[in-house]
Motif scaffolding. Structure first.
Motif, short mmCIF file in Angstrom:
data_model
loop_
_atom_site.label_atom_id
_atom_site.label_comp_id
_atom_site.label_asym_id
_atom_site.label_seq_id
_atom_site.Cartn_x
_atom_site.Cartn_y
_atom_site.Cartn_z
N VAL A 1 0.89 -1.16 0.03
CA VAL A 1 -0.16 -0.23 0.07
C VAL A 1 0.73 1.40 -0.02
O VAL A 1 0.62 2.10 -0.77
N LYS A 2 1.97 1.24 0.76
CA LYS A 2 2.71 2.50 0.99
C LYS A 2 3.64 2.76 -0.44
O LYS A 2 3.78 3.56 -0.82
N ARG A 3 4.33 1.76 -0.79
CA ARG A 3 5.12 1.82 -2.06
C ARG A 3 5.15 0.99 -3.20
O ARG A 3 5.81 1.30 -4.10
N ILE B 1 1.07 11.28 2.12
CA ILE B 1 0.38 10.64 3.48
C ILE B 1 0.81 9.31 3.64
O ILE B 1 0.76 8.71 4.70
N LEU B 2 0.68 8.48 2.39
CA LEU B 2 1.22 6.98 2.57
C LEU B 2 2.57 7.01 3.24
O LEU B 2 2.79 6.03 3.89
N ASP C 1 -3.51 3.34 10.69
CA ASP C 1 -3.61 1.98 10.35
C ASP C 1 -4.31 1.92 9.02
O ASP C 1 -5.45 2.17 8.73
N LEU C 2 -3.38 1.75 7.94
CA LEU C 2 -3.99 1.78 6.59
C LEU C 2 -4.93 0.96 6.21
O LEU C 2 -5.89 1.14 5.46
N TYR D 1 -2.03 11.70 -6.25
CA TYR D 1 -2.83 10.84 -5.40
C TYR D 1 -2.63 9.34 -5.86
O TYR D 1 -2.35 8.97 -7.11
N VAL D 2 -2.68 8.52 -4.93
CA VAL D 2 -2.49 7.12 -5.18
C VAL D 2 -3.95 6.64 -5.04
O VAL D 2 -4.68 6.60 -4.07
#
Length: 425
Positions: A121-123, A222-223, A229-230, A397-398
């Motif tokens: 999710v992050k990268r 943000i990520l 908690d994603l 944005y992702v």
């Protein structure tokens, strides 16, 4: 709302001072035993006052006296009663979800893969050794823990998922066979010939499905930087959208890229002739534009006794407001509040579930369903929720394109009846 403020509000309500109950009471989720007891007591105290004032209102109308002040008071008490009942209902649903092993802080059952998913999710990274399913489009199946989290949240929000039978499937479609009967038999003597008898026949019914999706977004910064908690954030975004769409589709969906809603199978509906066993039966309310006590009783007794053990009512809050004023021949109210934490309010002894997307009371509408929902309606879930991480389309944005395939349809019309707002023929 703080616990101290909640107790203060409930104390004021128990003292009869409903004007001091803040509007925020409807959002309260009481987790303590004392709070739950206070909610139950508040509901019952409010209902006693509602009955007293409603009786005065009826007497004033019969006597031809002005009743505007009494009517306003009845409506105010009714609104406060709604607030207490809604808070108690929300607490009951939350308790039920926890008992089912739903969202509520349970230990992760797949912690290793969940950690990998957070990295993804992050990268956009993922540990190939932990990958449980990737498709050729570059998307990864979400970890099973996140999948369960979304389903658990849908149970909390979508009433039809609480009521109906839910079947998970691994294929694109789902169909069910129905025994139409026709098997014959006969009596014979010891030495009489045994000729061949008629054999039963079968018919099949397919359950329409479609793909429901959500596409929440977050900036890459943000990520990168957030400590939230994603998984919870994503699940909350998705469950709200999914629940809205499903709630409407399970009731009135037309089968076009979505489930066929239960109301479409009611006599006179678009799918009334689709099921091999026929349509869901209709009982008139007894008045052209209103529900009546006799109509409720007729609805209950029109349902075969074989299906009444797990029967319940489904209606929206506006309909409950009108139903609450109905009395039987002895002057007793058909609607009764919850007396035990975890139990819903009842109508003529049967539990009521609030389903917001049910129609309001109006001429020729069907605002009330009564029966065994688990035997009546089937929700078909295509196993798995999938998320595609897209950092390119809407930079910075992702996007997290999340999809789920779900269907639904009538399982059996016999355990269900619908009330139609119409005068008796």
């Amino acid at each position: 709302m703080s616990k101290k403020l909640l107790i203060s509000a409930l104390t004021a309500a128990l003292a009869g001072n409903f004007a001091s109950v803040p509007r925020g009471i409807v959002a309260v989720r009481a987790d303590g035993g004392n709070d739950v007891k206070a909610l139950v007591d508040g509901v019952n105290r409010a209902f006693e006052q509602f009955k007293a004032e409603h009786t005065k209102q009826l007497e004033a109308v019969k006597a031809g006296l002005p009743a505007a002040d009494i009517t306003a008071k009845v409506e105010k008490i009714g609104a406060d009663l709604d607030a207490f009942q809604k808070a108690l209902d929300e607490h009951s649903v939350k308790m039920a979800a926890l008992e089912m092993g739903g969202a509520g802080g349970s230990k992760l059952r797949d912690a290793e893969y969940t950690d990998a998913f957070r990295a993804h999710v992050k990268r956009g990274e993922i540990n190939a050794a932990l990958n449980k399913g990737a498709d050729e489009q570059g998307g990864y199946l979400t970890p099973v823990e996140w999948d369960r989290t979304i389903i658990d949240k849908l149970v909390l929000i979508s009433p039809m998922r609480q009521l109906a039978q839910v079947q998970s499937v691994s294929k694109a479609g789902f169909s069910k066979l129905f025994n139409m009967g026709g098997t014959a038999s006969g009596w014979v003597g010891e030495t009489d010939p045994r000729p061949q008898t008629a054999t039963g026949t079968f018919k099949s019914l397919s359950f329409a499905s479609g793909e429901i999706y959500a596409n929440p977004a977050a900036t890459q910064q943000i990520l990168d930087d957030s400590e939230i908690d994603l998984e919870t954030w994503l699940a909350n975004e998705v469950q709200i959208e999914f629940a809205k769409q499903e709630g409407v589709a399970f009731l009135s969906g037309d089968g076009a890229n979505k489930p066929n809603g239960i109301l479409t199978y009611v006599t006179g509906g678009a799918n009334a002739a689709v099921h091999p066993f026929g349509a869901i039966g209709v009982v008139n309310s007894g008045a052209a534009a209103a529900a009546t006590a006799d109509g409720v009783i007729d609805l209950i007794y029109d349902l075969p006794s074989a299906f009444t053990a797990n029967a319940r009512f489904a209606m929206n809050r506006n309909t409950q407001r009108d139903i609450r004023k109905l009395k039987d021949g002895q002057g007793n109210y058909l609607w009764q509040p919850s007396y035990v934490a975890g139990q819903p309010a009842t109508l003529a002894g049967y539990p009521i579930t609030e389903v917001p997307d049910m129609p309001d009371i109006a001429a020729n509408s069907t605002p009330v369903l009564f029966g065994d929902f688990k035997q009546t309606y089937l929700i078909v879930d295509r196993i798995g929720v999938r998320v595609l991480r897209d950092p390119y389309t809407a930079k910075p944005y992702v996007l997290f394109y999340t999809t789920k395939r779900v269907g639904g349809g009538l399982l059996n019309p016999e355990p269900m009846r619908a009330m139609k707002i119409a005068a008796n023929a």
